[in-house]
Write a protein that holds these residues in place. Structure first.
Motif, PDB file in Angstrom:
ATOM      1  N   SER A   1       0.869  -1.180   0.000  1.00 45.00           N
ATOM      2  CA  SER A   1       0.000   0.000   0.000  1.00 45.00           C
ATOM      3  C   SER A   1       0.904   1.226   0.000  1.00 45.00           C
ATOM      4  O   SER A   1       2.058   1.171   0.416  1.00 45.00           O
ATOM      5  CB  SER A   1      -0.976  -0.007   1.171  1.00 45.00           C
ATOM      6  OG  SER A   1      -0.326  -0.208   2.382  1.00 45.00           O
ATOM      7  N   TYR A   2       0.352   2.339  -0.483  1.00 47.24           N
ATOM      8  CA  TYR A   2       1.156   3.514  -0.804  1.00 47.24           C
ATOM      9  C   TYR A   2       0.652   4.728  -0.030  1.00 47.24           C
ATOM     10  O   TYR A   2      -0.542   5.010  -0.018  1.00 47.24           O
ATOM     11  CB  TYR A   2       1.109   3.754  -2.323  1.00 47.24           C
ATOM     12  CG  TYR A   2       1.485   2.489  -3.065  1.00 47.24           C
ATOM     13  CD1 TYR A   2       2.807   2.190  -3.325  1.00 47.24           C
ATOM     14  CD2 TYR A   2       0.515   1.565  -3.445  1.00 47.24           C
ATOM     15  CE1 TYR A   2       3.162   1.018  -3.962  1.00 47.24           C
ATOM     16  CE2 TYR A   2       0.863   0.392  -4.084  1.00 47.24           C
ATOM     17  CZ  TYR A   2       2.182   0.117  -4.343  1.00 47.24           C
ATOM     18  OH  TYR A   2       2.534  -1.058  -4.961  1.00 47.24           O
TER      19      TYR A   2
ATOM     20  N   ASN B   1      -6.288  17.547   2.090  1.00 50.42           N
ATOM     21  CA  ASN B   1      -5.240  18.169   2.903  1.00 50.42           C
ATOM     22  C   ASN B   1      -4.765  17.265   4.042  1.00 50.42           C
ATOM     23  O   ASN B   1      -4.609  17.697   5.184  1.00 50.42           O
ATOM     24  CB  ASN B   1      -5.709  19.530   3.453  1.00 50.42           C
ATOM     25  CG  ASN B   1      -4.530  20.394   3.832  1.00 50.42           C
ATOM     26  OD1 ASN B   1      -3.446  20.269   3.279  1.00 50.42           O
ATOM     27  ND2 ASN B   1      -4.745  21.263   4.809  1.00 50.42           N
ATOM     28  N   LYS B   2      -4.553  15.970   3.702  1.00 50.42           N
ATOM     29  CA  LYS B   2      -4.014  15.043   4.697  1.00 50.42           C
ATOM     30  C   LYS B   2      -3.352  13.851   4.011  1.00 50.42           C
ATOM     31  O   LYS B   2      -3.551  13.613   2.822  1.00 50.42           O
ATOM     32  CB  LYS B   2      -5.094  14.586   5.672  1.00 50.42           C
ATOM     33  CG  LYS B   2      -6.218  13.795   5.069  1.00 50.42           C
ATOM     34  CD  LYS B   2      -7.219  13.432   6.153  1.00 50.42           C
ATOM     35  CE  LYS B   2      -8.382  12.642   5.581  1.00 50.42           C
ATOM     36  NZ  LYS B   2      -9.316  12.250   6.613  1.00 50.42           N
ATOM     37  N   TYR B   3      -2.577  13.120   4.789  1.00 54.09           N
ATOM     38  CA  TYR B   3      -1.897  11.932   4.285  1.00 54.09           C
ATOM     39  C   TYR B   3      -2.851  10.743   4.328  1.00 54.09           C
ATOM     40  O   TYR B   3      -3.570  10.551   5.291  1.00 54.09           O
ATOM     41  CB  TYR B   3      -0.647  11.616   5.112  1.00 54.09           C
ATOM     42  CG  TYR B   3       0.503  12.522   4.791  1.00 54.09           C
ATOM     43  CD1 TYR B   3       1.348  12.254   3.723  1.00 54.09           C
ATOM     44  CD2 TYR B   3       0.759  13.652   5.563  1.00 54.09           C
ATOM     45  CE1 TYR B   3       2.413  13.085   3.416  1.00 54.09           C
ATOM     46  CE2 TYR B   3       1.820  14.491   5.273  1.00 54.09           C
ATOM     47  CZ  TYR B   3       2.640  14.200   4.197  1.00 54.09           C
ATOM     48  OH  TYR B   3       3.691  15.016   3.907  1.00 54.09           O
TER      49      TYR B   3
ATOM     50  N   PRO C   1       5.522   7.791  -4.131  1.00 52.77           N
ATOM     51  CA  PRO C   1       4.736   7.961  -2.906  1.00 52.77           C
ATOM     52  C   PRO C   1       5.669   8.341  -1.762  1.00 52.77           C
ATOM     53  O   PRO C   1       6.885   8.172  -1.852  1.00 52.77           O
ATOM     54  CB  PRO C   1       4.113   6.578  -2.691  1.00 52.77           C
ATOM     55  CG  PRO C   1       5.056   5.639  -3.358  1.00 52.77           C
ATOM     56  CD  PRO C   1       5.628   6.393  -4.519  1.00 52.77           C
ATOM     57  N   ALA C   2       5.111   8.842  -0.676  1.00 53.06           N
ATOM     58  CA  ALA C   2       5.935   9.201   0.479  1.00 53.06           C
ATOM     59  C   ALA C   2       6.488   7.955   1.170  1.00 53.06           C
ATOM     60  O   ALA C   2       7.579   7.971   1.723  1.00 53.06           O
ATOM     61  CB  ALA C   2       5.134  10.039   1.462  1.00 53.06           C
TER      62      ALA C   2
ATOM     63  N   ILE D   1       8.233   1.640   4.607  1.00 54.20           N
ATOM     64  CA  ILE D   1       9.483   2.174   4.085  1.00 54.20           C
ATOM     65  C   ILE D   1       9.223   3.581   3.545  1.00 54.20           C
ATOM     66  O   ILE D   1       8.471   3.741   2.589  1.00 54.20           O
ATOM     67  CB  ILE D   1      10.057   1.277   2.973  1.00 54.20           C
ATOM     68  CG1 ILE D   1      10.299  -0.132   3.522  1.00 54.20           C
ATOM     69  CG2 ILE D   1      11.350   1.852   2.434  1.00 54.20           C
ATOM     70  CD1 ILE D   1       9.478  -1.177   2.892  1.00 54.20           C
ATOM     71  N   PHE D   2       9.821   4.568   4.181  1.00 51.18           N
ATOM     72  CA  PHE D   2       9.697   5.933   3.712  1.00 51.18           C
ATOM     73  C   PHE D   2      10.738   6.176   2.622  1.00 51.18           C
ATOM     74  O   PHE D   2      11.888   5.749   2.750  1.00 51.18           O
ATOM     75  CB  PHE D   2       9.879   6.927   4.864  1.00 51.18           C
ATOM     76  CG  PHE D   2       8.688   6.940   5.784  1.00 51.18           C
ATOM     77  CD1 PHE D   2       7.614   7.757   5.533  1.00 51.18           C
ATOM     78  CD2 PHE D   2       8.641   6.089   6.883  1.00 51.18           C
ATOM     79  CE1 PHE D   2       6.508   7.758   6.362  1.00 51.18           C
ATOM     80  CE2 PHE D   2       7.535   6.065   7.712  1.00 51.18           C
ATOM     81  CZ  PHE D   2       6.463   6.904   7.454  1.00 51.18           C
ATOM     82  N   ILE D   3      10.330   6.835   1.553  1.00 57.71           N
ATOM     83  CA  ILE D   3      11.195   7.051   0.405  1.00 57.71           C
ATOM     84  C   ILE D   3      11.736   8.488   0.486  1.00 57.71           C
ATOM     85  O   ILE D   3      10.965   9.428   0.329  1.00 57.71           O
ATOM     86  CB  ILE D   3      10.439   6.815  -0.909  1.00 57.71           C
ATOM     87  CG1 ILE D   3       9.858   5.400  -0.896  1.00 57.71           C
ATOM     88  CG2 ILE D   3      11.349   7.036  -2.097  1.00 57.71           C
ATOM     89  CD1 ILE D   3       8.948   5.093  -2.046  1.00 57.71           C
TER      90      ILE D   3
END
Length: 191
Positions: free
Chosen positions: A145-146, A154-156, A168-169, A186-188
């Protein structure tokens, strides 16, 4: 005649203090040994297979964190619930790395295709399937999932597919293997 009594031995207090010191040292040694045995047992409880899965998940994490934005649609970041493909430098060459699950064989697969091979295959009418290698065997389920920022709300938010330009973040991966779930977010950094 003066008789002097010479002491031979220890007083009761000296014996008690010595016993207290030795018992405190013995308890400290036993506690250290007991803790070491617990750690050793816990480490041995992780089977060799589980260790390999953890190492493969770490390599997947490293690959994903090193992905970057690439404009060509054939190599750009793309993903759905069960398959993920992204650009990566492999041996100083731009490549596309793809991770997916073969449900029939229960295998978590990884394929690496160089940009040169992708461009050559693009000229052909039928694009050949990349050569997948088994990344983790006995994989029962795999999902991605992304994580992205929704400008309208206005939100993640999380979603199950990624076809947008850019990255994606973060990506969440859940791998089920041998009835055990391995999860990672995993944050990119380059997103």
């Amino acid at each position: 005649m003066d008789f002097q009594v010479k002491k031979k031995g220890f007083s009761l207090i000296e014996v008690l203090i010595t016993a207290l010191i030795f018992s405190t040292a013995a308890i400290a040694i036993y506690s250290a040994f007991s803790l070491g045995m617990k750690v050793w047992r816990r480490a041995n409880d992780l089977s060799l297979y589980e260790r390999k899965v953890i190492l493969k998940m770490e390599k997947f994490r490293q690959d994903l964190r090193q992905s970057f934005v690439f404009k060509d649609k054939d190599i750009a970041f793309w993903g759905d619930k069960n398959k993920l493909s992204f650009p990566l430098l492999v041996d100083a060459e731009v490549s596309r790395v793809t991770y997916s699950l073969d449900r029939g064989k229960k295998e978590f697969l990884r394929a690496v295709e160089s940009l040169k091979d992708i461009l050559e295959a693009g000229a052909e009418k039928e694009k050949p399937e990349p050569e997948f290698k088994v990344w983790v065997s006995a994989a029962e389920d795999l999902s991605f999932s992304y994580f992205y920022f929704d400008l309208k709300k206005n939100k993640y938010l999380w979603k199950e597919g990624w076809q947008e330009p850019g990255l994606p973040a973060a990506v969440k991966v859940n791998l089920v293997s041998n009835n055990k779930t391995y999860s990672a977010v995993i944050f990119i950094p380059s997103s």
